[in-house]
Design a protein around this motif. Sequence first.
Motif: not given
Length: 626
Positions: A557-581
């Motif tokens: 479960p710590t693997y899944a928790a780390a994934l969620r944490e890293q995605c949460a960090d990504l969400l703090t960069t709303p202008g990232h081009p990945v959000f075009d996808l």
Amino acid sequence: MCGITGWVAFDHDLRTELPTVDAMTETMACRGPDGRGTHVEEHAALGHRRLAIIDLPGGSQPMGVPTPHGTVSIVYAGETYNFAELRSELAARGHSFTTRSDTEVVLRGYLEWGESVAERLNGMYAFAVWDAREHKLVMIRDRAGIKPFYYYPTPDGVLFGSEPKAILAHPIAEPTVTADGFRELFAFIKTPGHAVWEGMREVEPGTVVTVSATGIRTTRYWTLETREHTDDRDTTVARVRELLHDTMRRQLVADVPSCTLLSGGLDSSAMTAIAAAQRAARGETLRSFAVDFAGLTENFVADELRPDPDTPFVHDVVKKSGTVHQDIVLGSAEMTDPEVRRKVIGARDLPSGLGDLDTSLYLLFKAIREHATMALSGESADELFGGYRQFFAPEAHASTTFPWLAGHQQFFGQGRRERRGGPSAPVRQSLLTDQLSAALDLDHYIQDSYHDAVAAIRRLDGESDAEWRMRKISHLHLTRFVRIWLDRKDRMSMASGLEVRVPFSDHRLVEYVYNAPWAWKSFDGKEKSLLRAAAADVLPRSVLERRKSPYPSTQDPTYAAALREQCADLLTTPGHPVFDLIDRARLREAVASDTPLTDQASRRDLERTLDLALWIDMYAPALKLP
């Protein structure tokens, strides 16, 4: 095993372009840590990075043979397993050799037989020959597509390389991905020839691509053909056993430390047992390695795909076959290390969407490389002998799409789920924006590809509907599905400088088993009956009776928790081009959810999002989307 690249330009003098050729060559450094070389002449430049496996001092490349009308040069990646027989035949025809390498045998074979040398090779290979006598480039890829090979037509020639990164290192090759590239990336069907990057093509398995001043010509020297099978069942089992032993004998040849990858399943266990017996006959002991995850065996939770952990079965094989074995145990910290993810994306040149299946394989190979330089793997056996559950699923039998995508029989167990505010959508695209999902129209893309693939299969006269159905399913697995896994295995292994050979992809074995009646592939009421019968004498009973279980996936479960944490960090960069996808709101909802992410399928959306974001950061691709 190596990395190759090159540039042919009929309207330019490439003798002033060495820095560009060097840059292309250096992208292949991981594939060839043991040496490098370039050959540049007026209209052709070849680059090579070497991983030395056979003839360590004598196999340097590019390798050339001068002739009265110009030098013939080669850059070669892979192994030719019948090179000793070919060498003897060529020597009898008057050829002399200065090395013990299989590369020189292939080069001399080209001098003797031209492009038809491909028909004589048994192995895994991708190589390019610059024939200065005729001012042409000849690119040849193995029958199964084990070794990757790409090319990029230019206005006056072509760029080529083992991986897209070598081509993209050239200024003329723009890193662009269109909607069609994304369709291929997300569809999970591996269309032959498709390279995802705009303008780039894959040298298709079993083909010769010839480039001259008049253009590019592609010819096919091998295809998976439908043939009548005349052997009875006992004879078929005996022939399969004979081919397995001969293939293993050929593929164990190496001048470096070697091993097998052992999962405890029927495929890798049969391979390991046969290889161990052959080594023991020479007074040698085989090494074997397996992957495991911290706490998985002790705390294993069975699911629909994986009924039991691998480790106990692995150890049963080790005990019976007498290998020197090591379990490589991976923890969540290294599995979620951003630098490891970067290495995986760099090896793939694309965000594969396979998540921890790629990451763990890379880490496994990295650990093995400390002990061995060559490994045997059981890839292709499930596709060849009928091991996947979709071979037996009524939904897959009745469908008019690729069997691994049919209903709930998809490889990772994903089916379809309802999307809020819209119709049901494949899980494979559940976090994509609605606009992108609609523009890609993956269902129609997959359906068109399926019809094209099925149209290439020939039905035997008098073949029953049941046998014809299974022939189609088998053919699709051997020409589409398996290439996904062969590419994965090559990229992850070569990123670590480890050569991985795949005995079950030997074209003689593939041709023979493919045409055997389906009833014989399940005659004992289980999957892979022919393989089980052929290897019954060397395997422990536990493995013979074990149900098919895919490559393992972490349940920590710590693997899944780390994934969620890293995605949460990504969400703090709303202008990232990945959000075009990726739909930002859906990603935020997935991060905030308290639903356990205990299996690979449930984590895939988060893994793919992270992969896409990192890929964009690393490659800065131009995304041409509707």
